[in-house]
Write an enzyme that holds these catalytic residues in place. Structure first.
Site, short mmCIF file in Angstrom:
data_model
loop_
_atom_site.label_atom_id
_atom_site.label_comp_id
_atom_site.label_asym_id
_atom_site.label_seq_id
_atom_site.Cartn_x
_atom_site.Cartn_y
_atom_site.Cartn_z
N CYS A 130 41.51 45.27 28.00
CA CYS A 130 40.85 44.11 28.60
C CYS A 130 39.50 43.81 27.96
CB CYS A 130 40.69 44.29 30.10
SG CYS A 130 39.82 45.79 30.61
N HIS A 156 37.82 47.38 34.66
CA HIS A 156 38.38 46.08 34.31
C HIS A 156 37.25 45.23 33.76
CE1 HIS A 156 41.29 42.99 34.07
NE2 HIS A 156 40.80 42.22 35.02
N ASP A 191 39.99 35.60 33.88
CA ASP A 191 40.61 36.92 33.95
C ASP A 191 42.05 36.80 33.47
OD1 ASP A 191 41.66 39.40 34.51
OD2 ASP A 191 41.14 39.40 36.64
#
Length: 222
Positions: free
Chosen positions: A25, A81, A98
């Protein structure tokens, strides 16, 4: 049409338009920010963008509406994250980008906090989320990752890496991801002093904020 769909900001982009490698990520967001800058959706220098790293002391953070989840509510327990938040002006909503979320893309910050972070959901203290907010111009200049964190003790990949070369920072660093991931409750700002916005624009690693102050922080830098 659901409430979330009604709140979805207009955009010509879809999540599939961006690079996305599962479990990477931080790299996904790095290139997302670059693309937002290059296509005119964000300021060319990224001055309206912030990378936000979410984690805690235990490296266990529950987030909802995540595509990787096997549950109907989309909840998953990440070790960390990384997302992008875009500061909007003229009364518009701040936006969350996201690539791992099943919510609208991008998603209004208030909706994202309510649906993904769910601060009203009672969690044990070891699952409290903290947010490292880093101004994108600084992040793009300093961030680097050689992906060592994705190898086991024998040097095997725990998840297949991206096909492109690892990110080397503009300042020459080859790996400093760990510096961004070290997020501790003791480092979190417990109130929002007037000069905090100045800090986030000048510090390489930004500032660490508790989930209760995330929306308030971004309202102060409008």
């Amino acid at each position: 049409m659901t409430t979330l769909e009604l709140q979805q900001p207009p955009t010509s982009l879809d999540a599939s338009d961006f690079n996305h490698t599962p479990f990477y990520c931080e790299e996904n967001v790095y290139f997302l920010c670059k693309k937002l800058c290059s296509n005119g959706i964000a300021d060319a220098q990224g001055s309206d963008l912030f990378v936000v790293v979410i984690s805690n002391d235990n490296k266990q953070i529950p987030l909802w509406h995540q595509k990787s989840s096997n549950r109907a509510d989309g909840v998953i327990l990440w070790d960390y994250h990384v997302i992008c938040i875009q500061r909007k002006k003229d009364g518009d909503s701040h936006l969350v980008w996201d690539l791992d979320s099943s919510l609208p893309f991008p998603c209004p910050l208030a909706t994202y906090v309510s649906e993904t972070v769910r601060p009203s959901f009672q969690l044990f203290s070891e699952f409290q989320r903290f947010f490292r907010v880093v101004h994108v111009p600084l992040f793009l200049h300093h961030f680097a990752s050689d992906r060592r964190h994705m190898k086991d003790s024998e040097g095997n990949w725990t998840a297949q890496p991206p096909t492109y070369e690892p990110i080397v920072a503009e300042d020459g660093s080859v790996h400093n991801l760990n510096e961004y991931l070290e997020i501790h409750a003791a480092d979190a700002v417990t109130n929002l002093p007037a000069d905090l916005t100045n800090v986030v624009f000048s510090q390489k690693h930004g500032v660490v904020i508790g989930e209760a102050h995330l929306e308030e922080f971004f309202s102060q830098i409008s």
